[in-house]
Design an enzyme around this catalytic site. Structure first.
Site, mmCIF file in Angstrom:
data_model
loop_
_atom_site.group_PDB
_atom_site.id
_atom_site.type_symbol
_atom_site.label_atom_id
_atom_site.label_comp_id
_atom_site.label_asym_id
_atom_site.label_seq_id
_atom_site.Cartn_x
_atom_site.Cartn_y
_atom_site.Cartn_z
ATOM 1 N N SER A 52 -2.316 85.567 -61.293
ATOM 2 C CA SER A 52 -0.881 85.608 -61.584
ATOM 3 C C SER A 52 -0.573 84.852 -62.870
ATOM 4 C CB SER A 52 -0.086 85.003 -60.417
ATOM 5 O OG SER A 52 -0.569 83.704 -60.109
ATOM 6 N N GLU A 188 0.156 89.628 -48.653
ATOM 7 C CA GLU A 188 1.292 89.591 -49.574
ATOM 8 C C GLU A 188 2.249 90.748 -49.295
ATOM 9 O OE1 GLU A 188 0.127 89.049 -53.638
ATOM 10 O OE2 GLU A 188 2.171 89.364 -54.405
HETATM 11 O O1 KIV Z 1 -2.748 85.388 -58.321
HETATM 12 C C1 KIV Z 1 -2.028 84.864 -57.474
HETATM 13 O O2 KIV Z 1 -1.247 83.952 -57.737
HETATM 14 C C2 KIV Z 1 -2.107 85.353 -56.110
HETATM 15 C C3 KIV Z 1 -1.046 84.890 -55.174
HETATM 16 C C4 KIV Z 1 0.152 85.719 -55.362
HETATM 17 C C5 KIV Z 1 -1.523 84.865 -53.774
HETATM 18 O O3 KIV Z 1 -2.950 86.126 -55.788
#
Ligand code: KIV
Length: 270
Positions: A52, A188
């Site tokens: 993310s 998610e």
């Molecule tokens: O990359 C990320 O932050 C994630 C979370 C949303 C669980 O996979």
């Protein structure tokens, strides 16, 4: 064993015990040393070096452009800031899907950079990957429901498991992830009832994001959690206004430079 929050260094056995004791697990993303140190000191149990970072701090539209090198660099920084929390690093898109061997090579680099486990997206298709890593001593966290690396086949950021067929599919996939050897699972953007049922049916801890209250723990992207940006997904509660605080600090600095009140004698070498 006491509560998870009292543990000096979070390890796999503490997470398993937390599930057994219905003691909630707290996970946040982190992408650099200072925020990792702050979240670690605040008692966060798991720090996720999430891909993310693509959306949250690198300015990309999604997670697909994030590279293994991006994750390795961020893992080194987060590991330097973490003392108590367990550091889990995402395997980015393109670094693990082709084969178990490709997956092992990528995961090993993250572990050498300081990760204490890795996360990957997908269910049954990842069986060989999860098995090999677990056998090689690398703790694996699965990720089901809305899986951001598959945003294109999922037609955008959409809630998963709304109809019976896809809910049943998610149940099968989550059991397969557990059977393959994963130590935990992120789910998610799924309906709260389905998340509760998945959590009940699995022995491994289930960490939810946009999945209601009845999972074994919760994770949020830190920039959403702390209110760095204007927009956040609808399932996020902002626990801070860090964006506003930074904007005020930057504006105050600008004013002080412009009106000559900074630097003053106190902040100058004589
Ligand atoms: O990359 C990320 O932050 C994630 C979370 C949303 C669980 O996979």
């Amino acid at each position: 064993m006491g509560q998870l929050r009292d543990v000096k260094k979070v390890r796999l056995r503490h997470l398993a015990q937390a599930k057994h004791d219905a003691d909630k697990i707290v996970m946040l993303t982190a992408y650099d040393q200072p925020t990792a140190a702050i979240f670690d000191a605040a008692g966060t149990d798991l720090l996720l070096v999430g891909d993310s970072m693509g959306n949250a701090v690198l300015g990309y539209g999604d997670t697909l452009p994030v590279t293994l090198d991006d994750c390795i660099r961020a893992t080194r920084a987060v590991a330097a800031g973490a003392t108590r929390a367990m550091v889990i690093s995402d395997l980015p898109f393109g670094s693990y899907e082709a084969s178990a061997e490709q997956c092992f090579k990528s995961a090993a680099q993250l572990m050498k950079a300081g990760a204490q486990g890795v996360k990957l997206e997908g269910g049954t298709a990842m069986t060989a990957q999860i098995r090999l890593l677990s056998q090689a001593g690398i703790p694996v966290m699965g990720h089901l429901g809305f899986t951001p690396q598959s945003v294109n086949v999922l037609s955008g950021n959409r809630i998963q498991g709304r109809d019976q067929a896809s809910a049943d599919h998610l149940k099968q996939e989550s059991l397969q992830i557990q059977r393959s050897g994963a130590f935990a699972l992120v789910i998610e953007m799924v309906p709260a009832g389905l998340a509760a049922a998945l959590t009940d049916s699995l022995d491994i801890p289930v960490i939810g994001i946009g999945a209601g209250p009845d999972t074994d723990g919760q994770v949020l992207v830190w920039t959403d959690m702390a209110g760095l940006t204007e927009w956040t997904p609808s399932f996020v509660r902002r626990f801070g206004q860090i964006g506003q605080a930074l904007r005020t600090a930057a504006a105050d600095f600008g004013s002080a430079v412009r009106d000559g009140t900074y630097p003053d004698d106190e902040h100058s070498f004589q």
